[in-house]
Design a protein around this motif. Structure first.
Motif, PDB file in Angstrom:
ATOM      1  N   VAL A 271       0.855  -1.188   0.000  1.00 19.18           N
ATOM      2  CA  VAL A 271       0.000   0.000   0.000  1.00 19.18           C
ATOM      3  C   VAL A 271       0.891   1.237   0.000  1.00 19.18           C
ATOM      4  O   VAL A 271       1.707   1.426   0.905  1.00 19.18           O
ATOM      5  CB  VAL A 271      -0.947   0.029   1.207  1.00 19.18           C
ATOM      6  CG1 VAL A 271      -1.792   1.305   1.182  1.00 19.18           C
ATOM      7  CG2 VAL A 271      -1.855  -1.195   1.204  1.00 19.18           C
ATOM      8  N   ARG A 272       0.729   2.051  -1.030  1.00 22.00           N
ATOM      9  CA  ARG A 272       1.522   3.268  -1.166  1.00 22.00           C
ATOM     10  C   ARG A 272       0.603   4.481  -1.047  1.00 22.00           C
ATOM     11  O   ARG A 272      -0.393   4.577  -1.767  1.00 22.00           O
ATOM     12  CB  ARG A 272       2.265   3.289  -2.510  1.00 22.00           C
ATOM     13  CG  ARG A 272       3.114   2.051  -2.759  1.00 22.00           C
ATOM     14  CD  ARG A 272       3.974   2.157  -4.007  1.00 22.00           C
ATOM     15  NE  ARG A 272       3.195   2.315  -5.231  1.00 22.00           N
ATOM     16  CZ  ARG A 272       3.709   2.272  -6.459  1.00 22.00           C
ATOM     17  NH1 ARG A 272       5.018   2.071  -6.620  1.00 22.00           N
ATOM     18  NH2 ARG A 272       2.940   2.405  -7.520  1.00 22.00           N
ATOM     19  N   ILE A 273       0.936   5.390  -0.139  1.00 21.91           N
ATOM     20  CA  ILE A 273       0.169   6.616   0.030  1.00 21.91           C
ATOM     21  C   ILE A 273       0.730   7.675  -0.914  1.00 21.91           C
ATOM     22  O   ILE A 273       1.911   8.032  -0.829  1.00 21.91           O
ATOM     23  CB  ILE A 273       0.214   7.118   1.486  1.00 21.91           C
ATOM     24  CG1 ILE A 273      -0.176   5.988   2.449  1.00 21.91           C
ATOM     25  CG2 ILE A 273      -0.709   8.322   1.657  1.00 21.91           C
ATOM     26  CD1 ILE A 273      -1.524   5.363   2.174  1.00 21.91           C
ATOM     27  N   VAL A 274      -0.093   8.146  -1.825  1.00 27.67           N
ATOM     28  CA  VAL A 274       0.324   9.108  -2.844  1.00 27.67           C
ATOM     29  C   VAL A 274       0.076  10.519  -2.311  1.00 27.67           C
ATOM     30  O   VAL A 274      -1.074  10.911  -2.080  1.00 27.67           O
ATOM     31  CB  VAL A 274      -0.457   8.885  -4.152  1.00 27.67           C
ATOM     32  CG1 VAL A 274      -0.032   9.912  -5.208  1.00 27.67           C
ATOM     33  CG2 VAL A 274      -0.242   7.460  -4.663  1.00 27.67           C
ATOM     34  N   GLU A 275       1.144  11.267  -2.109  1.00 29.65           N
ATOM     35  CA  GLU A 275       1.011  12.631  -1.570  1.00 29.65           C
ATOM     36  C   GLU A 275       1.197  13.701  -2.640  1.00 29.65           C
ATOM     37  O   GLU A 275       0.786  14.848  -2.437  1.00 29.65           O
ATOM     38  CB  GLU A 275       2.018  12.839  -0.442  1.00 29.65           C
ATOM     39  CG  GLU A 275       1.775  11.921   0.755  1.00 29.65           C
ATOM     40  CD  GLU A 275       2.644  12.275   1.945  1.00 29.65           C
ATOM     41  OE1 GLU A 275       2.580  13.434   2.396  1.00 29.65           O
ATOM     42  OE2 GLU A 275       3.396  11.389   2.407  1.00 29.65           O
ATOM     43  N   ARG A 276       1.805  13.345  -3.747  1.00 27.31           N
ATOM     44  CA  ARG A 276       1.948  14.289  -4.862  1.00 27.31           C
ATOM     45  C   ARG A 276       1.252  13.697  -6.071  1.00 27.31           C
ATOM     46  O   ARG A 276       1.552  12.578  -6.472  1.00 27.31           O
ATOM     47  CB  ARG A 276       3.423  14.552  -5.176  1.00 27.31           C
ATOM     48  CG  ARG A 276       4.149  15.304  -4.076  1.00 27.31           C
ATOM     49  CD  ARG A 276       5.554  15.675  -4.526  1.00 27.31           C
ATOM     50  NE  ARG A 276       6.254  16.454  -3.522  1.00 27.31           N
ATOM     51  CZ  ARG A 276       7.473  16.954  -3.670  1.00 27.31           C
ATOM     52  NH1 ARG A 276       8.124  16.757  -4.817  1.00 27.31           N
ATOM     53  NH2 ARG A 276       8.034  17.644  -2.703  1.00 27.31           N
ATOM     54  N   GLY A 277       0.361  14.446  -6.658  1.00 26.05           N
ATOM     55  CA  GLY A 277      -0.436  13.908  -7.747  1.00 26.05           C
ATOM     56  C   GLY A 277      -1.515  12.988  -7.194  1.00 26.05           C
ATOM     57  O   GLY A 277      -1.868  13.043  -6.004  1.00 26.05           O
ATOM     58  N   TRP A 278      -2.039  12.110  -8.059  1.00 31.95           N
ATOM     59  CA  TRP A 278      -3.150  11.245  -7.668  1.00 31.95           C
ATOM     60  C   TRP A 278      -2.925   9.826  -8.178  1.00 31.95           C
ATOM     61  O   TRP A 278      -2.210   9.622  -9.166  1.00 31.95           O
ATOM     62  CB  TRP A 278      -4.471  11.801  -8.221  1.00 31.95           C
ATOM     63  CG  TRP A 278      -4.727  13.197  -7.793  1.00 31.95           C
ATOM     64  CD1 TRP A 278      -4.621  14.325  -8.553  1.00 31.95           C
ATOM     65  CD2 TRP A 278      -5.085  13.636  -6.475  1.00 31.95           C
ATOM     66  NE1 TRP A 278      -4.901  15.445  -7.816  1.00 31.95           N
ATOM     67  CE2 TRP A 278      -5.192  15.055  -6.527  1.00 31.95           C
ATOM     68  CE3 TRP A 278      -5.314  12.975  -5.270  1.00 31.95           C
ATOM     69  CZ2 TRP A 278      -5.523  15.817  -5.413  1.00 31.95           C
ATOM     70  CZ3 TRP A 278      -5.651  13.736  -4.151  1.00 31.95           C
ATOM     71  CH2 TRP A 278      -5.761  15.133  -4.231  1.00 31.95           C
ATOM     72  N   PRO A 279      -3.505   8.842  -7.521  1.00 33.37           N
ATOM     73  CA  PRO A 279      -3.378   7.461  -7.996  1.00 33.37           C
ATOM     74  C   PRO A 279      -3.877   7.308  -9.421  1.00 33.37           C
ATOM     75  O   PRO A 279      -4.835   7.979  -9.839  1.00 33.37           O
ATOM     76  CB  PRO A 279      -4.253   6.672  -7.011  1.00 33.37           C
ATOM     77  CG  PRO A 279      -4.294   7.513  -5.774  1.00 33.37           C
ATOM     78  CD  PRO A 279      -4.282   8.934  -6.267  1.00 33.37           C
TER      79      PRO A 279
END
Length: 343
Positions: A271-279
């Motif tokens: 599980v990767r939390i995306v903080e820049r941009g969007w999934p």
């Protein structure tokens, strides 16, 4: 560990073959297909012509004698009959169909329009969302692999429910999937000319994954959860993108929400939390990752959660291998370290 894949001519089945072939602790001992028994694997999938496998008839006794772990990549309604026979012979089963995901047999029959498995086996089955139920999976001999839509939805939803940050009575789920989610079958609605340059909703009046989402979500808020879920078919092979909308119970800063996700998944390598941009689906294609992004809308008081997976990997075969790893005590990333395919 000798394994069998039943339903090995479908997309989920062939993805299992790919992963088992690269797994250091699993050996593919038998491929079972009721439709192509006696045929070479390469006839169904020419890209695997270097593999010397032949599809076998469905023979429960032989499967039980020659294998230890059985993956069932079958349509709904098949595992209901096969799994009790395999479990009675002491075989470990990971079921990729929906036959053992719902705790209530009456709910299964209402949503799937099929006869449910006996209560004994429904009670034995453990829901295989390993980021949240690893302790139960470690002791399970019947693992119900989650559905693709529920996987993407629940991974994005459960941290907020557990933290009591959102209203469980107002969960709106907009989901989009590639065509492989419909399986490998002849269907006019799945023809190239029907799907290409087209975006269409389906099962707006009720998708069979709804009770699965509601059942698991309800465990984390001790309430009767009802969701509004609408899936869409998009003209691509792989991928699911879920967009979840829900009101906050109080005013939260973006940093507070992100900290809830980081804490929930600090020990979850997939599980990767995306903080820049969007999934995006392309960013997880061919991998077992789930990318999650969140947005706090201060103007409306709502949270938007975006969750992207490869439906054949984290949504099916990859998650099944992950569950096998957890069950056997192997490192969770074993055989699943492949990076996303780009371009």
């Amino acid at each position: 560990m000798k394994t069998a894949v039943i339903g090995s001519t479908g997309y989920g089945g062939v993805e299992l073959i790919r992963l088992i072939e690269g797994h250091p602790h699993l050996e593919l001992a038998m491929l079972v297909s009721t439709s192509q028994a006696g045929e070479r694997l390469s006839r169904a999938y020419p890209h695997l012509q270097h593999l010397e496998y032949t599809f076998q008839e469905l023979d429960v006794e032989r499967i039980s004698q020659e294998t230890e772990l059985v993956f069932l990549a079958t349509p709904p309604g098949v595992s209901v009959n096969l799994t009790p026979q395999l479990r009675a012979r002491g075989k470990m089963v990971i079921d990729l169909s929906g036959d053992f995901r719902l705790e209530d047999g009456r709910s299964y029959e209402a949503w799937y329009n099929r006869k449910a498995a006996p209560d004994r086996w429904l009670e034995e089955a453990v829901y295989g969302l390993s980021e949240w139920f690893a302790e139960e999976i470690r002791k399970a001999d019947l693992i119900a692999n989650p559905g693709c839509y529920p996987t993407a939805t629940l991974l994005g939803l459960l941290p907020l429910l557990r933290a009591k940050m959102i209203d469980h009575r107002a969960l709106i789920i907009d989901a989009k999937s590639g065509v492989t989610g419909a399986g490998r079958k002849v269907d006019q609605s799945l023809l190239f000319c029907e799907v290409n340059e087209n975006l269409r909703p389906y099962k707006v009046d009720g998708h069979q994954h709804i009770p699965e989402i509601e059942q698991i979500a309800g465990r984390f808020c001790s309430a009767d959860v009802k969701v509004r879920f609408v899936p869409h078919l998009v003209p691509m092979n792989r991928g699911i993108l879920v967009t979840l909308y829900t009101p906050m119970l109080h005013k939260y800063a973006m940093t507070e929400v992100l900290s809830v996700y980081k804490e929930a998944y600090e020990s979850a390598p997939f599980v990767r939390i995306v903080e820049r941009g969007w999934p995006a689906t392309k960013a997880v294609q061919g991998s077992n990752f789930c990318d999650i992004g969140v947005h706090v809308d201060e103007r409306t008081g709502w949270i938007t959660v975006l969750s992207a997976i490869d439906n054949l990997m984290k949504g099916a075969a990859g998650q099944a291998i992950q569950n096998a790893n957890v069950r056997m005590g192997w490192p969770v990333e074993t055989g699943l370290k492949g990076l996303p395919l780009v371009p």
